[in-house]
Motif scaffolding. Structure first.
Motif, PDB file in Angstrom:
ATOM      1  N   THR A  78      -7.277   1.932  -8.643  1.00 33.77           N
ATOM      2  CA  THR A  78      -8.261   2.360  -7.654  1.00 33.77           C
ATOM      3  C   THR A  78      -7.592   2.692  -6.332  1.00 33.77           C
ATOM      4  OG1 THR A  78      -8.654   0.044  -7.016  1.00 33.77           O
ATOM      5  CG2 THR A  78     -10.100   0.990  -8.708  1.00 33.77           C
ATOM      6  N   LEU A  79      -8.301   3.497  -5.520  1.00 35.06           N
ATOM      7  CA  LEU A  79      -7.783   3.965  -4.236  1.00 35.06           C
ATOM      8  C   LEU A  79      -8.733   3.521  -3.131  1.00 35.06           C
ATOM      9  CD1 LEU A  79      -5.332   5.903  -3.433  1.00 35.06           C
ATOM     10  CD2 LEU A  79      -7.085   7.625  -3.062  1.00 35.06           C
ATOM     11  N   ASP A 120       0.847  -1.193   0.000  1.00 30.38           N
ATOM     12  CA  ASP A 120       0.000   0.000   0.000  1.00 30.38           C
ATOM     13  C   ASP A 120       0.879   1.238   0.000  1.00 30.38           C
ATOM     14  OD1 ASP A 120      -2.395  -1.446   0.096  1.00 30.38           O
ATOM     15  OD2 ASP A 120      -2.248  -1.671   2.263  1.00 30.38           O
ATOM     16  N   LEU A 151       2.064   8.667  -4.359  1.00 27.45           N
ATOM     17  CA  LEU A 151       1.860   7.934  -5.610  1.00 27.45           C
ATOM     18  C   LEU A 151       2.532   8.609  -6.797  1.00 27.45           C
ATOM     19  CD1 LEU A 151      -1.852   6.703  -5.418  1.00 27.45           C
ATOM     20  CD2 LEU A 151       0.217   5.313  -5.446  1.00 27.45           C
ATOM     21  N   ARG A 174      -6.808   5.782   2.184  1.00 29.99           N
ATOM     22  CA  ARG A 174      -6.212   6.715   1.206  1.00 29.99           C
ATOM     23  C   ARG A 174      -4.909   6.159   0.640  1.00 29.99           C
ATOM     24  NH1 ARG A 174     -10.211   8.924  -0.428  1.00 29.99           N
ATOM     25  NH2 ARG A 174      -8.833  10.305  -1.603  1.00 29.99           N
ATOM     26  N   THR A 175      -4.924   4.874   0.345  1.00 32.79           N
ATOM     27  CA  THR A 175      -3.762   4.215  -0.237  1.00 32.79           C
ATOM     28  C   THR A 175      -4.169   3.477  -1.503  1.00 32.79           C
ATOM     29  OG1 THR A 175      -4.124   2.231   1.113  1.00 32.79           O
ATOM     30  CG2 THR A 175      -2.626   3.913   1.995  1.00 32.79           C
ATOM     31  N   ALA A 176      -3.189   3.212  -2.346  1.00 33.62           N
ATOM     32  CA  ALA A 176      -3.397   2.429  -3.559  1.00 33.62           C
ATOM     33  C   ALA A 176      -2.445   1.240  -3.546  1.00 33.62           C
ATOM     34  CB  ALA A 176      -3.149   3.287  -4.801  1.00 33.62           C
ATOM     35  N   GLU A 228      -1.569   8.130  -0.819  1.00 36.87           N
ATOM     36  CA  GLU A 228      -2.000   8.950  -1.950  1.00 36.87           C
ATOM     37  C   GLU A 228      -0.983  10.034  -2.296  1.00 36.87           C
ATOM     38  OE1 GLU A 228      -5.868  11.817  -3.021  1.00 36.87           O
ATOM     39  OE2 GLU A 228      -5.697  10.828  -1.078  1.00 36.87           O
TER      40      GLU A 228
END
Length: 415
Positions: free
Chosen positions: A296-297, A259, A265, A302-304, A262
């Protein structure tokens, strides 16, 4: 004895003499404070008092004003602090310079099977498992290795039909009637195609043609080389079409799903290299690369998800194991200062410039990327300017600077 009577005039004169004596003696017995200090200073051997600030002395000179930390009129906002005080606090200075910045992103990931190297073993006809050759979870198999044998009435009937089609082709393939020859050929092809649809390999079909014997059971082979990570096959069990009997994974190449926040990224790019370590063996450093950034997040964290791919030839990494991932991003050369030099007050970022002689100037700046110990400067400072790198300690020690910072309304051109 005759007493002389005192006349009133004598009494009045006596009272006047006594009153005049007290008037003359009172200031000498109880002198005023100012006159007492003057009389003491004028006594021989007593030092002369120093004049008060701004007061003229007897020789006409004006005493100097004491040093203060008030802002200087020549440089608005500049605060002066005695050098001894700065040395006692341990204030350090450093010039603003351009540096090569490198951002480090650290996260924890979970080892997962490479989905492109994963195979599920199923059958397309119902039957009964006769004999198991791979009977334990975790067994290592090679591509084409026998897994089990199965008996199926449909499979036996198909073998008989195929043998009849082979004999018919031999007898009617050279017929003088084209329709008969073509029909026998089509019948043979249809029987052979049924075997292919059931994943019966070509060598078994050739063996059936050569021996002409119908086999009660046929073996099912492993489609890939790998490790059995799931097994549902049991000897003597009845199985239906589509039932998953084995799951085989090639663990020589695995994924790590991690993970990434945001705000980080934008620094992650495909094919970037990453260092992977294990908690039980920190000395072993494996090298992976960014294979895919999921689109997608997660709205809660609030992680991808980011997929890191790496070789695992010795299979040290096992599915569902946790691994530490470290990604280093080269940001190039940028104007930067130590993060400890920046005082964050709400949305404001303040640093203190050192002009020498204990003169400090609070300056509003605009910061950019933050690395481990450096902070990029976008506005407010120029290369070569000296700043205080221990400003937080300075603020704690010198409360007079707080009012100077709070009184700053902003800088032209900055928001």
């Amino acid at each position: 004895m005759n007493r002389r009577r005192v006349t009133p005039l004598v009494l009045v004169l006596l009272l006047l003499v006594i009153g005049m004596s007290w008037v003359w003696l009172w200031p000498r017995i109880f002198p005023p404070a100012g006159s007492m200090q003057d009389s003491m200073t004028n006594m021989p051997g007593m030092p002369m008092p120093e004049p008060r600030p701004g007061q003229r002395s007897e020789d006409g000179a004006t005493s100097p004003m004491p040093q203060s930390s008030a802002p200087s009129s020549e440089h608005p906002g500049v605060v002066t602090i005695p050098l001894e005080r700065l040395q006692m606090i341990g204030v350090k200075y450093e010039p603003v310079a351009r540096r090569r910045l490198e951002k480090t992103i650290r996260t924890v990931g979970r080892v997962a099977v490479d989905e492109r190297r994963l195979a599920k073993v199923t059958i397309k006809f119902h039957g009964w498992i006769e004999e198991l050759y791979v009977s334990a979870l975790g067994d290592h198999v090679k591509k084409g290795q026998r897994l089990f044998t199965i008996y199926s009435p449909d499979l036996v009937a198909s073998q008989e039909e195929y043998l009849l089609a082979v004999r018919g082709q031999k007898q009617l393939g050279s017929s003088e009637f084209p329709e008969v020859a073509q029909g026998s050929k089509d019948l043979l092809e249809a029987a052979k195609r049924r075997f292919q649809l059931w994943d019966i390999t070509e060598d078994h079909i050739r063996e059936l043609e050569q021996t002409g014997k119908v086999l009660k059971t046929l073996p099912i082979h492993s489609p890939i080389t790998g490790t059995v990570i799931k097994k549902e096959a049991l000897a003597g069990a009845h199985v239906e079409p589509g039932e998953e009997l084995y799951t085989i994974a090639d663990l020589s190449h695995v994924w790590i799903l991690a993970d990434i926040y945001e705000y980080e990224l934008s620094f992650v790019k495909k094919d970037q290299k990453a260092a992977v370590t294990l908690s039980y063996d920190p000395s072993a450093i494996l090298t992976g690369r960014v294979g895919f950034i999921y689109p997608t997040l997660d709205p809660k964290t609030r992680t991808a998800k980011v997929r890191f791919e790496l070789d695992n030839l010795d299979e040290k990494l096992k599915p569902d194991m946790y691994a530490n991932v470290e990604l280093r991003v080269d940001l190039g050369t940028r104007l930067a200062i130590p993060q400890e030099a920046v005082i964050e007050s709400g949305r404001k970022h303040v640093v203190f410039l050192h002009h020498g002689g204990g003169k400090l100037e609070p300056r509003l700046i605009k910061t950019g990327v933050k690395t481990g110990e450096w902070s990029e400067v976008l506005e407010g400072l120029k290369e070569g300017e000296h700043i205080v790198t221990s400003a937080n300690f300075l603020i704690d020690s010198e409360s007079r600077l707080k009012s100077a910072v709070e009184s700053m309304g902003g800088m032209p051109g900055m928001k």
